[in-house]
Write a protein that holds these residues in place. Structure first.
Motif, PDB file in Angstrom:
ATOM      1  N   GLN A 233       0.946  -1.305   0.021  1.00 40.99           N
ATOM      2  CA  GLN A 233       0.096  -0.038  -0.120  1.00 40.99           C
ATOM      3  C   GLN A 233       1.117   1.299   0.033  1.00 40.99           C
ATOM      4  O   GLN A 233       2.163   1.375   0.492  1.00 40.99           O
ATOM      5  CB  GLN A 233      -0.941  -0.119   1.147  1.00 40.99           C
ATOM      6  N   ALA A 331       1.680   2.430  -4.219  1.00 41.76           N
ATOM      7  CA  ALA A 331       1.273   1.085  -4.022  1.00 41.76           C
ATOM      8  C   ALA A 331       1.826   0.193  -5.151  1.00 41.76           C
ATOM      9  O   ALA A 331       1.869   0.641  -6.370  1.00 41.76           O
ATOM     10  CB  ALA A 331      -0.190   1.203  -4.243  1.00 41.76           C
ATOM     11  N   ILE A 397      -3.734   0.360  -4.556  1.00 42.08           N
ATOM     12  CA  ILE A 397      -3.370  -1.008  -4.678  1.00 42.08           C
ATOM     13  C   ILE A 397      -4.324  -1.578  -5.818  1.00 42.08           C
ATOM     14  O   ILE A 397      -3.574  -2.067  -6.803  1.00 42.08           O
ATOM     15  CB  ILE A 397      -3.740  -1.835  -3.553  1.00 42.08           C
TER      16      ILE A 397
END
Ligand code: GLY
Length: 469
Positions: A233, A331, A397
């Motif tokens: 992340q 991410a 993400i």
């Protein structure tokens, strides 16, 4: 500076890419011809990376000034000790400390003896009869782990690999009868995550947290693998992992390093903690003495802000400049392309895959080669293991995951990939699972928390411990 990268998989390709970005020269020693490593390396040697004398000989011949060891097997065989004895600064622990990974029995016994927090209950049966005696205290919720290196594939978990506890017992007994030692561990509920750290004489320096997808098939089904992909992340936490829990995990790693040092074993290298975030906080599932694969690919992709060669030189020398510990705030999502049969479903090596690397890079996705060999321009042939890691980067993400999905449009051939890795739906499922575990009251007092041990004979069971990290 010229580095020897020992090993020929995707993790080693990612290490070499990070070194090359820092302007270092890379020499490679591997038993296979990894097309990514081969085109990047200024010098290469084919040989067995697990034979210490051979590695030292190649290191001298290739004129390297430092070595970084990728996989666990050379570390377990003492390759780092041999390189250091030859006065080649090396990233990777010696054989003694590598036992943290090469013997699960040693690891659990050591951490219990040194009262390292965050261990699950465990027991160490030494005969099939002891399996029958020890198992009932786990009430059907247990994990069977063979002692030695199994590339992530020897562990069997109740509820996933077997539903009837008798099957787990049969597996544990068979391992004992084959001469392997066995760890029985309680099965806990929660989300797995990994925290890796650079370990020097002066401290434990954590990297961004990562979540790996160990099961072969979508929905976390199928056999355990080395890892089908992973994500990280932007803020270096995870969707279900708070700063406090990450810090607890790091404190557990620090206690592990203190424990191995107290055994007279120095540690200069990478330490990987595989954790489960439970309602009671992080529990340590395993230690590895190297970068995770694929997790190392995620974090190494983010290492562009400092000088990786200088950082590794610091690790090998025992002290790093904290200014070099800088990972970009992005991410990442890694998805492995594997032969269609990977994960025990038949099939195997030899399949041809063609890929347009320039078009993939244009999607914001990097190509990292693993178990493949070159098969002409823009083409590779699968080996038997994980073949090509595609690494997407973005600010979220799921966007990184989507980038990899788009990049797959530039790949042709028969391969299998887990499309659910880093998808918005999968991330939500994980968050929700953690929310359910943390319903009010379920985590009233995370620290300290006593973990009751199984009713087992003192000679063969892990002692109860306190989570104080
Ligand atoms: N992905 C798990 C490992 O590297 O062991």
């Amino acid at each position: 500076m010229r580095w020897l990268v020992v090993g020929g998989g995707a993790r080693e390709h990612a290490i070499a890419l990070a070194l090359a970005r820092a302007g270092a020269e890379v020499a490679v020693l591997s038993s296979n011809a990894n097309p990514g490593l081969d085109r990047l390396a200024v010098a290469r040697a084919r040989g067995d990376p697990t034979v210490p004398s051979e590695v030292v000989e190649h290191a001298r011949r290739l004129g390297v000034e430092g070595a970084v060891i990728g996989p666990e097997a050379p570390l377990a065989r003492g390759v780092a000790d041999a390189l250091r004895a030859a006065e080649i600064p090396t990233v990777g622990p010696g054989q003694g400390a590598a036992r943290l990974e090469s013997s699960k029995v040693y690891c659990r016994e050591l951490l219990a003896r040194r009262s390292v927090p965050g261990q699950p209950r465990f027991a160490l049966p030494s005969t099939p009869e002891e399996v029958d005696r020890l198992l009932p205290s786990f009430e059907g919720r247990f994990v069977v782990k063979p002692d030695g290196l199994t590339a992530g594939k020897g562990v069997r978990v109740a509820g996933s690999d077997f539903t009837d506890p008798r099957e787990g017992a049969t597996y544990a007994k068979a391992l004992l009868l084959q001469g392997s030692r066995v760890v029985l561990e309680e099965k806990l509920d929660g989300e797995e995550f990994s925290v890796m750290a650079f370990v020097t004489d002066a401290g434990v320096h954590p990297m961004p947290a990562v979540q790996d997808y160990k099961r072969a098939l979508e929905g976390d089904l199928g056999a355990n693998t080395g890892g089908m992909g992973a994500y990280s992340q932007r803020d270096h936490l995870l969707p279900f992992l708070s700063t406090a829990d990450r810090d607890r995990a790091v404190a557990i790693l620090e206690a592990c390093v203190a424990a191995i040092r107290a055994e007279g074993q120095p540690y200069r290298g990478i330490l990987y903690g595989g954790f489960l975030l439970t309602a009671q906080g992080p529990r340590l599932l395993e230690l590895n003495v190297r970068f995770g694969d694929p997790e190392g690919i995620n974090v190494l992709t983010l290492y562009e802000e400092g000088d990786f060669s200088e950082l590794l030189a610091g690790v090998a020398g025992g002290r790093v400049d904290p200014n070099l510990l800088r990972f970009r705030l992005r991410a990442t999502a890694v998805k492995y392309l594997v032969p269609p049969g990977y994960g025990g479903r038949g099939g195997g090596a030899g399949g041809l895959v063609t890929l347009d690397e320039a078009a993939i890079e244009a999607e914001g996705v990097h190509v990292v080669f693993g178990s493949v060999e070159a098969a002409g321009p823009g083409a590779v042939r699968f080996g038997t293991s994980r073949g090509i890691a595609l690494v997407g980067e973005a600010s979220a993400i799921h966007e990184a995951g989507t980038r990899v999905e788009h990049a797959l449009g530039h790949v042709a051939g028969a391969y299998y990939v887990r499309h659910d890795i880093a998808s918005a739906a999968d991330l939500e499922r994980r968050r929700e699972r953690m929310r359910q575990l943390l319903v009010p009251g379920a985590r009233a007092s995370p620290l300290p928390l006593s973990v009751a041990g199984p009713a087992a004979p003192p000679s063969s069971a892990g002692s109860p411990e306190q989570l104080t990290g």
